[in-house]
Design a protein around this motif. Structure first.
Motif, PDB file in Angstrom:
ATOM      1  N   CYS A  56       0.334  -1.154  -0.352  1.00 41.88           N
ATOM      2  CA  CYS A  56      -0.173  -0.025   0.136  1.00 41.88           C
ATOM      3  C   CYS A  56       0.950   0.770   0.069  1.00 41.88           C
ATOM      4  N   ALA A  57       1.891   1.463   0.730  1.00 39.85           N
ATOM      5  CA  ALA A  57       3.063   2.734   0.495  1.00 39.85           C
ATOM      6  C   ALA A  57       3.772   2.579  -0.356  1.00 39.85           C
ATOM      7  N   THR A  62       4.131   6.993  -5.274  1.00 40.50           N
ATOM      8  CA  THR A  62       4.336   7.102  -6.257  1.00 40.50           C
ATOM      9  C   THR A  62       2.427   8.443  -6.973  1.00 40.50           C
ATOM     10  N   SER A  63       2.100   8.734  -5.590  1.00 42.01           N
ATOM     11  CA  SER A  63       0.490   9.016  -5.877  1.00 42.01           C
ATOM     12  C   SER A  63       0.995  10.680  -6.361  1.00 42.01           C
ATOM     13  N   ILE A  74       8.515   5.739   0.687  1.00 44.93           N
ATOM     14  CA  ILE A  74       7.699   4.860   1.528  1.00 44.93           C
ATOM     15  C   ILE A  74       7.659   4.547   3.077  1.00 44.93           C
ATOM     16  N   SER A  75       8.792   4.955   3.890  1.00 45.86           N
ATOM     17  CA  SER A  75       8.632   4.662   5.319  1.00 45.86           C
ATOM     18  C   SER A  75       7.644   5.734   5.471  1.00 45.86           C
ATOM     19  N   ILE A  79       4.352   3.972   8.007  1.00 49.49           N
ATOM     20  CA  ILE A  79       4.082   4.828   9.417  1.00 49.49           C
ATOM     21  C   ILE A  79       2.382   5.541   9.174  1.00 49.49           C
ATOM     22  N   ALA A  80       1.882   6.391   8.387  1.00 48.81           N
ATOM     23  CA  ALA A  80       0.750   6.895   8.378  1.00 48.81           C
ATOM     24  C   ALA A  80       0.218   5.769   8.383  1.00 48.81           C
TER      25      ALA A  80
END
Length: 310
Positions: A56-57, A62-63, A74-75, A79-80
């Motif tokens: 999902c990250a 990439t959005s 990605i990290s 976390i989000a």
């Protein structure tokens, strides 16, 4: 004559061979698909949940609709996602309302109030104003009803006097001067959440609160920057190691001042000692020089009578 004995009919012979159950290819495929369709939640503590979080990250990173702090990172996206899972919120909503101030995550005040309203545990937050508008006594308090107990939970009072005393009102670009009513509601709502539902705020401040503590300026990418030289000074607590008592700032200042005076006295004594040593050294050099001169004067003159000069 007697009758012949009756014999019981023998039961028919049955086959002792075990019966084999057959499974068709369609049933095997259906079973495999059912296993793959098991629901996994985003998690940091198990393999399936962590792999799902990374997938999902990568998609979110990439959005171009997510904030700059998450694009290509990605990290931060993982976390989000974890924070969204913990409070039961939408991941994109968390990303858009998680504001970075001075390198630390903070919530927007609107999101924190909305989280309380949609939690299902309380009624919607309501706000009561008191005091005379335009005066330091003007203030606001937030309240809500806990559905499980039907108890009315009233938050702390926030007034303009508190804003001035804490230094929020006089900050550069402060919204307390231009929109005090809105700031009173935002602050009352955030304080209520930390008092009665701290698990929803996860211990984080709001961006407005962080901006009041630091002179933070919002940048083009949505993040806030702080000048370290403009940080609000705070009084450091000094504890007496013998009694455990927290010393007052004035006592610490006086102690510090006495230390400075002692340091000055020590420096003066050191300078005087150095001057004395230099003076003794200079006198010793002078005495040595005088002795050399006297020795030269006491030496006899050479006898030149035997020398012939043409």
């Amino acid at each position: 004559m007697g009758h012949p004995p009756r014999t019981k009919p023998k039961p028919p012979k049955t086959s002792k061979e075990p019966t084999m159950s057959t499974t068709t290819l369609a049933e095997m495929q259906t079973s495999a698909v059912a296993q793959q369709k098991q629901n996994f939640a985003v998690s940091m503590t198990n393999l399936q949940g962590f792999e799902l979080a990374q997938r999902c990250a990568k998609l979110l990173a990439t959005s171009t609709l997510v904030p700059k702090e998450y694009q290509g990172n990605i990290s931060n996206c993982v976390i989000a996602l974890n924070m969204a899972q913990r409070i039961g919120a939408d991941p994109l909503q968390v990303m858009q309302n998680l504001v970075i101030v001075h390198g630390r995550p903070t919530w927007s005040s609107q999101f924190l109030i909305a989280t309380v309203n949609t939690s299902g545990r309380f009624s919607a937050l309501r706000f009561e104003f008191f005091g005379e508008q335009g005066q330091d006594t003007w203030g606001c308090r937030a309240w809500a009803v806990e559905k499980s107990t039907n108890e009315k939970l009233v938050g702390a009072d926030i007034t303009i006097a508190i804003a001035k005393a804490e230094g929020w009102y006089g900050k550069n670009g402060s919204k307390w001067k231009t929109m005090p009513q809105q700031m009173l509601m935002y602050r009352a709502g955030s304080w209520w959440t930390r008092a009665f539902a701290p698990e929803l705020s996860m211990g984080l401040q709001t961006a407005d609160e962080a901006g009041d503590v630091f002179d933070a300026q919002q940048g083009a990418n949505g993040s806030y920057a702080v000048d370290l030289g403009d940080l609000k000074p705070t009084k450091a607590e000094v504890v007496d190691t013998q009694t455990g008592e927290i010393l007052d700032a004035e006592v610490v200042t006086q102690t510090s001042g006495n230390g400075k005076e002692s340091a000055k006295t020590g420096n003066a004594a050191t300078k005087n000692a150095q001057k004395t040593a230099d003076s003794v050294k200079e006198k010793a050099e002078n005495v040595q020089a005088d002795q050399q001169v006297d020795q030269q004067q006491d030496e006899p003159e050479p006898d030149t009578s035997s020398l012939n000069f043409e």
